[in-house]
Scaffold this active site. Structure first.
Site, PDB file in Angstrom:
ATOM      1  CE  LYS A   9      -3.924  -2.232   2.342  1.00 10.96           C
ATOM      2  NZ  LYS A   9      -4.913  -2.125   3.455  1.00 10.96           N
ATOM      3  CG  PHE A  57     -13.098   2.029   7.630  1.00 12.30           C
ATOM      4  CD1 PHE A  57     -12.621   1.457   6.459  1.00 12.30           C
ATOM      5  CD2 PHE A  57     -13.732   1.211   8.549  1.00 12.30           C
ATOM      6  CE1 PHE A  57     -12.776   0.112   6.203  1.00 12.30           C
ATOM      7  CE2 PHE A  57     -13.895  -0.153   8.300  1.00 12.30           C
ATOM      8  CZ  PHE A  57     -13.417  -0.696   7.120  1.00 12.30           C
ATOM      9  NE  ARG A  85      -6.293 -12.354   5.036  1.00  8.33           N
ATOM     10  CZ  ARG A  85      -6.997 -11.230   5.113  1.00  8.33           C
ATOM     11  NH1 ARG A  85      -6.965 -10.335   4.112  1.00  8.33           N
ATOM     12  NH2 ARG A  85      -7.721 -10.968   6.157  1.00  8.33           N
ATOM     13  CB  THR A  91      -7.141  -5.874   9.834  1.00  4.65           C
ATOM     14  OG1 THR A  91      -7.669  -7.001   9.134  1.00  4.65           O
ATOM     15  CG2 THR A  91      -7.483  -4.592   9.096  1.00  4.65           C
ATOM     16  NE  ARG A 102      -2.298  -5.785   7.024  1.00  2.00           N
ATOM     17  CZ  ARG A 102      -3.457  -6.288   6.639  1.00  2.00           C
ATOM     18  NH1 ARG A 102      -4.018  -7.278   7.322  1.00  2.00           N
ATOM     19  NH2 ARG A 102      -4.078  -5.817   5.571  1.00  2.00           N
ATOM     20  CG  ASN A 112      -3.550  -2.393   6.903  1.00  2.00           C
ATOM     21  OD1 ASN A 112      -3.446  -1.986   5.759  1.00  2.00           O
ATOM     22  ND2 ASN A 112      -4.574  -3.121   7.324  1.00  2.00           N
TER      23      ASN A 112
HETATM   24  P1  GDP Z   1      -7.862  -6.913   5.566  1.00  2.00           P
HETATM   25  O1  GDP Z   1      -8.483  -8.031   4.761  1.00  2.00           O
HETATM   26  O2  GDP Z   1      -7.019  -7.413   6.699  1.00  2.00           O
HETATM   27  O3  GDP Z   1      -7.123  -5.907   4.694  1.00  2.00           O
HETATM   28  O4  GDP Z   1      -9.059  -6.109   6.282  1.00  2.00           O
HETATM   29  P2  GDP Z   1     -10.525  -5.651   5.810  1.00  2.00           P
HETATM   30  O5  GDP Z   1     -10.907  -6.325   4.512  1.00  2.00           O
HETATM   31  O6  GDP Z   1     -11.436  -5.817   6.976  1.00  2.00           O
HETATM   32  O7  GDP Z   1     -10.374  -4.084   5.563  1.00  2.00           O
HETATM   33  C1  GDP Z   1      -9.811  -3.575   4.375  1.00  2.00           C
HETATM   34  C2  GDP Z   1      -8.902  -2.430   4.733  1.00  2.00           C
HETATM   35  O8  GDP Z   1      -9.680  -1.359   5.270  1.00  2.00           O
HETATM   36  C3  GDP Z   1      -7.862  -2.733   5.814  1.00  2.00           C
HETATM   37  O9  GDP Z   1      -6.728  -3.393   5.343  1.00  2.00           O
HETATM   38  C4  GDP Z   1      -7.559  -1.340   6.316  1.00  2.00           C
HETATM   39  O10 GDP Z   1      -6.687  -0.632   5.430  1.00  2.00           O
HETATM   40  C5  GDP Z   1      -8.943  -0.677   6.285  1.00  2.00           C
HETATM   41  N1  GDP Z   1      -9.661  -0.826   7.568  1.00  2.00           N
HETATM   42  C6  GDP Z   1     -10.204  -1.965   8.091  1.00  2.00           C
HETATM   43  N2  GDP Z   1     -10.812  -1.723   9.267  1.00  2.00           N
HETATM   44  C7  GDP Z   1     -10.667  -0.392   9.496  1.00  2.00           C
HETATM   45  C8  GDP Z   1     -11.088   0.479  10.557  1.00  2.00           C
HETATM   46  O11 GDP Z   1     -11.730   0.068  11.532  1.00  2.00           O
HETATM   47  N3  GDP Z   1     -10.739   1.806  10.443  1.00  2.00           N
HETATM   48  C9  GDP Z   1     -10.039   2.281   9.371  1.00  2.00           C
HETATM   49  N4  GDP Z   1      -9.743   3.596   9.340  1.00  2.00           N
HETATM   50  N5  GDP Z   1      -9.625   1.484   8.359  1.00  2.00           N
HETATM   51  C10 GDP Z   1      -9.927   0.175   8.421  1.00  2.00           C
END
Ligand code: GDP
Length: 137
Positions: A9, A57, A85, A91, A102, A112
């Site tokens: 990212k 968000f 993963r 996350t 991460r 992240n």
């Molecule tokens: P991932 O699969 O681990 O990337 O997580 P998700 O699919 O749940 O979320 C996608 C992306 O959204 C994450 O990698 C973060 O960049 C962002 N994100 C997820 N949860 C949050 C949150 O609670 N707050 C904010 N600001 N960003 C979030």
């Protein structure tokens, strides 16, 4: 042989950790089958994260993902969706296991460092979002 989409990212590119991330993949026996650096427009970031459009968000995430160049990759290997993963970690870096990307490099739950597809269906969508068949080797 399974494939997944990885993204370093914009925060990860700014921190200059691209080589270290690829080193971890290759050390784990994961092959890079395609790679390019791109800067997403807001519309392109919205399309990529469309499943999250109702989340509070979403706007902030789209701003962040279009804030600078990122590096998109197709990774290939047995069980690579799950293994990527595991290498990424949770996350929220505060919850990520020691030694994960991460934990080592992410600033917060949004910025992240890396993305990885979470299932075969999302991997297929996400790979085709960035690469055509001729670009995957
Ligand atoms: P991932 O699969 O681990 O990337 O997580 P998700 O699919 O749940 O979320 C996608 C992306 O959204 C994450 O990698 C973060 O960049 C962002 N994100 C997820 N949860 C949050 C949150 O609670 N707050 C904010 N600001 N960003 C979030």
């Amino acid at each position: 042989m399974e494939r997944t989409l990885s993204i370093v990212k914009p925060d990860g590119v700014r921190k200059n950790i691209l080589g270290e991330v690829i080193r971890r993949f290759q050390e784990a026996g994961i092959r890079v089958a395609a790679i390019k650096m791109i800067q997403l427009s807001k519309a392109e970031a919205e399309g990529f994260y469309a499943v999250h459009r109702e989340r509070p968000f979403f706007g902030s995430l789209v701003d962040f993902m279009s804030s600078g160049p990122c590096v998109v990759m197709v990774l290939e290997g047995d069980g690579v969706i799950r293994r990527n993963r595991e290498l990424m970690g949770a996350t929220n870096p505060a919850d990520a296991a020691p030694g994960t990307i991460r934990k080592d490099f992410a600033g917060n739950i949004e910025q992240n460092a890396v993305h990885g597809s979470d299932a075969p269906e999302t991997a297929a969508f996400e790979i085709s979002y960035f690469f055509n068949a001729l670009e995957i080797h």
